[in-house]
Design a protein around this motif. Structure first.
Motif, PDB file in Angstrom:
ATOM      1  N   TYR A 133    -106.001  -2.644 -16.394  1.00 21.32           N
ATOM      2  CA  TYR A 133    -106.074  -3.970 -15.481  1.00 21.32           C
ATOM      3  C   TYR A 133    -104.726  -3.936 -14.690  1.00 21.32           C
ATOM      4  O   TYR A 133    -103.563  -3.906 -15.385  1.00 21.32           O
ATOM      5  CB  TYR A 133    -106.225  -5.232 -16.518  1.00 21.32           C
ATOM      6  N   ILE A 134    -104.953  -4.044 -13.338  1.00 21.02           N
ATOM      7  CA  ILE A 134    -104.036  -4.016 -12.366  1.00 21.02           C
ATOM      8  C   ILE A 134    -103.779  -5.199 -11.757  1.00 21.02           C
ATOM      9  O   ILE A 134    -104.616  -5.725 -11.034  1.00 21.02           O
ATOM     10  CB  ILE A 134    -103.917  -2.561 -11.555  1.00 21.02           C
ATOM     11  N   GLU A 135    -102.625  -5.893 -11.811  1.00 18.13           N
ATOM     12  CA  GLU A 135    -102.476  -7.195 -10.910  1.00 18.13           C
ATOM     13  C   GLU A 135    -101.539  -6.774  -9.892  1.00 18.13           C
ATOM     14  O   GLU A 135    -100.552  -6.135 -10.098  1.00 18.13           O
ATOM     15  CB  GLU A 135    -101.961  -8.414 -11.878  1.00 18.13           C
ATOM     16  N   ASN A 136    -101.508  -7.707  -8.861  1.00 15.31           N
ATOM     17  CA  ASN A 136    -100.391  -7.729  -7.654  1.00 15.31           C
ATOM     18  C   ASN A 136    -100.559  -6.253  -6.815  1.00 15.31           C
ATOM     19  O   ASN A 136     -99.399  -6.000  -6.310  1.00 15.31           O
ATOM     20  CB  ASN A 136     -98.976  -7.922  -8.193  1.00 15.31           C
ATOM     21  N   HIS A 137    -101.642  -5.719  -6.795  1.00 15.01           N
ATOM     22  CA  HIS A 137    -101.889  -4.698  -5.572  1.00 15.01           C
ATOM     23  C   HIS A 137    -101.997  -5.083  -4.380  1.00 15.01           C
ATOM     24  O   HIS A 137    -102.426  -6.296  -4.180  1.00 15.01           O
ATOM     25  CB  HIS A 137    -103.024  -3.701  -6.297  1.00 15.01           C
ATOM     26  N   LYS A 138    -102.155  -4.273  -3.375  1.00 17.36           N
ATOM     27  CA  LYS A 138    -102.238  -4.630  -1.904  1.00 17.36           C
ATOM     28  C   LYS A 138    -103.312  -4.169  -1.353  1.00 17.36           C
ATOM     29  O   LYS A 138    -103.805  -4.216  -0.064  1.00 17.36           O
ATOM     30  CB  LYS A 138    -100.834  -4.237  -1.055  1.00 17.36           C
ATOM     31  N   GLY A 139    -104.160  -3.671  -2.032  1.00 16.17           N
ATOM     32  CA  GLY A 139    -105.367  -3.142  -1.712  1.00 16.17           C
ATOM     33  C   GLY A 139    -105.985  -1.943  -2.103  1.00 16.17           C
ATOM     34  O   GLY A 139    -105.081  -1.157  -2.863  1.00 16.17           O
ATOM     35  N   LEU A 176    -103.061   0.492  -3.294  1.00 17.58           N
ATOM     36  CA  LEU A 176    -101.723   0.123  -2.430  1.00 17.58           C
ATOM     37  C   LEU A 176    -100.842  -0.398  -3.104  1.00 17.58           C
ATOM     38  O   LEU A 176    -101.388  -1.796  -3.439  1.00 17.58           O
ATOM     39  CB  LEU A 176    -102.015  -0.060  -1.049  1.00 17.58           C
ATOM     40  N   LEU A 177     -99.508  -0.602  -2.969  1.00 16.34           N
ATOM     41  CA  LEU A 177     -98.662  -1.429  -3.661  1.00 16.34           C
ATOM     42  C   LEU A 177     -97.636  -1.711  -2.608  1.00 16.34           C
ATOM     43  O   LEU A 177     -97.546  -1.141  -1.601  1.00 16.34           O
ATOM     44  CB  LEU A 177     -97.947  -0.706  -4.881  1.00 16.34           C
ATOM     45  N   LYS A 178     -96.755  -2.697  -3.032  1.00 22.74           N
ATOM     46  CA  LYS A 178     -95.659  -3.314  -2.122  1.00 22.74           C
ATOM     47  C   LYS A 178     -94.894  -2.005  -1.508  1.00 22.74           C
ATOM     48  O   LYS A 178     -94.503  -1.778  -0.394  1.00 22.74           O
ATOM     49  CB  LYS A 178     -94.897  -4.240  -2.436  1.00 22.74           C
ATOM     50  N   GLN A 179     -94.492  -1.043  -2.637  1.00 18.23           N
ATOM     51  CA  GLN A 179     -93.767   0.232  -2.423  1.00 18.23           C
ATOM     52  C   GLN A 179     -94.381   1.285  -2.975  1.00 18.23           C
ATOM     53  O   GLN A 179     -94.644   1.407  -4.147  1.00 18.23           O
ATOM     54  CB  GLN A 179     -92.377   0.090  -3.057  1.00 18.23           C
ATOM     55  N   GLY A 180     -95.254   2.162  -2.211  1.00 15.60           N
ATOM     56  CA  GLY A 180     -95.839   3.224  -2.694  1.00 15.60           C
ATOM     57  C   GLY A 180     -97.529   2.839  -3.216  1.00 15.60           C
ATOM     58  O   GLY A 180     -98.037   2.041  -2.476  1.00 15.60           O
ATOM     59  N   GLN A 181     -97.841   3.858  -3.920  1.00 14.08           N
ATOM     60  CA  GLN A 181     -99.258   3.744  -4.344  1.00 14.08           C
ATOM     61  C   GLN A 181     -99.271   3.731  -5.880  1.00 14.08           C
ATOM     62  O   GLN A 181     -98.346   4.314  -6.415  1.00 14.08           O
ATOM     63  CB  GLN A 181    -100.177   4.679  -3.630  1.00 14.08           C
ATOM     64  N   LEU A 182    -100.356   3.551  -6.446  1.00 10.78           N
ATOM     65  CA  LEU A 182    -100.749   3.587  -7.824  1.00 10.78           C
ATOM     66  C   LEU A 182    -102.012   4.723  -8.014  1.00 10.78           C
ATOM     67  O   LEU A 182    -103.025   4.279  -7.369  1.00 10.78           O
ATOM     68  CB  LEU A 182    -100.959   2.429  -8.820  1.00 10.78           C
ATOM     69  N   LEU A 183    -101.905   5.700  -8.735  1.00  6.18           N
ATOM     70  CA  LEU A 183    -102.875   6.633  -8.869  1.00  6.18           C
ATOM     71  C   LEU A 183    -103.625   6.630 -10.107  1.00  6.18           C
ATOM     72  O   LEU A 183    -102.744   6.931 -11.174  1.00  6.18           O
ATOM     73  CB  LEU A 183    -102.621   7.934  -8.213  1.00  6.18           C
ATOM     74  N   VAL A 184    -104.772   6.410 -10.290  1.00  7.63           N
ATOM     75  CA  VAL A 184    -105.316   6.549 -11.886  1.00  7.63           C
ATOM     76  C   VAL A 184    -106.510   7.523 -11.775  1.00  7.63           C
ATOM     77  O   VAL A 184    -107.417   7.828 -10.961  1.00  7.63           O
ATOM     78  CB  VAL A 184    -105.907   5.209 -11.868  1.00  7.63           C
ATOM     79  N   LYS A 185    -106.317   8.775 -12.671  1.00  5.68           N
ATOM     80  CA  LYS A 185    -107.322   9.473 -12.556  1.00  5.68           C
ATOM     81  C   LYS A 185    -108.009   9.650 -14.116  1.00  5.68           C
ATOM     82  O   LYS A 185    -107.355   9.273 -15.354  1.00  5.68           O
ATOM     83  CB  LYS A 185    -106.867  10.724 -12.582  1.00  5.68           C
ATOM     84  N   GLY A 186    -109.262  10.074 -14.036  1.00  7.31           N
ATOM     85  CA  GLY A 186    -110.135   9.982 -15.411  1.00  7.31           C
ATOM     86  C   GLY A 186    -111.448  10.232 -15.234  1.00  7.31           C
ATOM     87  O   GLY A 186    -111.604  11.286 -14.374  1.00  7.31           O
ATOM     88  N   LYS A 187    -112.395   9.719 -16.040  1.00  2.20           N
ATOM     89  CA  LYS A 187    -113.899  10.112 -15.817  1.00  2.20           C
ATOM     90  C   LYS A 187    -114.483   8.906 -15.932  1.00  2.20           C
ATOM     91  O   LYS A 187    -114.166   7.936 -16.873  1.00  2.20           O
ATOM     92  CB  LYS A 187    -114.001  10.988 -17.005  1.00  2.20           C
TER      93      LYS A 187
END
Length: 94
Positions: free
Chosen positions: A39-45, A57-68
């Motif tokens: 569960y991710i809160e406060n992302h930008k898109g 997209l985050l305020k600074q950079g990005q968050l990448l989640v990998k899996g299946k």
């Protein structure tokens, strides 16, 4: 220099007002339940979504989640609930 000063001011205000740091600093909050939910809160898109990858997209950079077997269970303007087998979570400073 102004950006560094603004960040210092936000940290000081959060401390004095006893606000959570993620709220005051506009940071994402990531909550995982084992490897099954994230569960991710406060992302930008939402930038990328496939059954093996989620990129936000985050305020600074990005968050990448990998899996299946990824399925988006809930998506709101600044919140997302992802279900599947989560194998990796990375912050990208791009």
């Amino acid at each position: 220099m102004a950006k560094k000063w603004a960040n210092s001011l936000r940290k000081w205000m959060a401390l004095k007002m006893e606000l959570p740091t993620d709220v005051a600093m506009d940071l994402p909050r990531v909550t995982m339940v084992g490897q099954l939910h994230i569960y991710i809160e406060n992302h930008k898109g939402l930038l990328v979504f496939t059954d093996t990858e989620l990129r936000l997209l985050l305020k600074q950079g990005q968050l990448l989640v990998k899996g299946k077997s990824f399925v988006i269970k809930t998506i709101l303007p600044e919140e997302i609930l992802l279900e599947g087998k989560i194998e990796e979570v990375h912050y990208l400073n791009e």
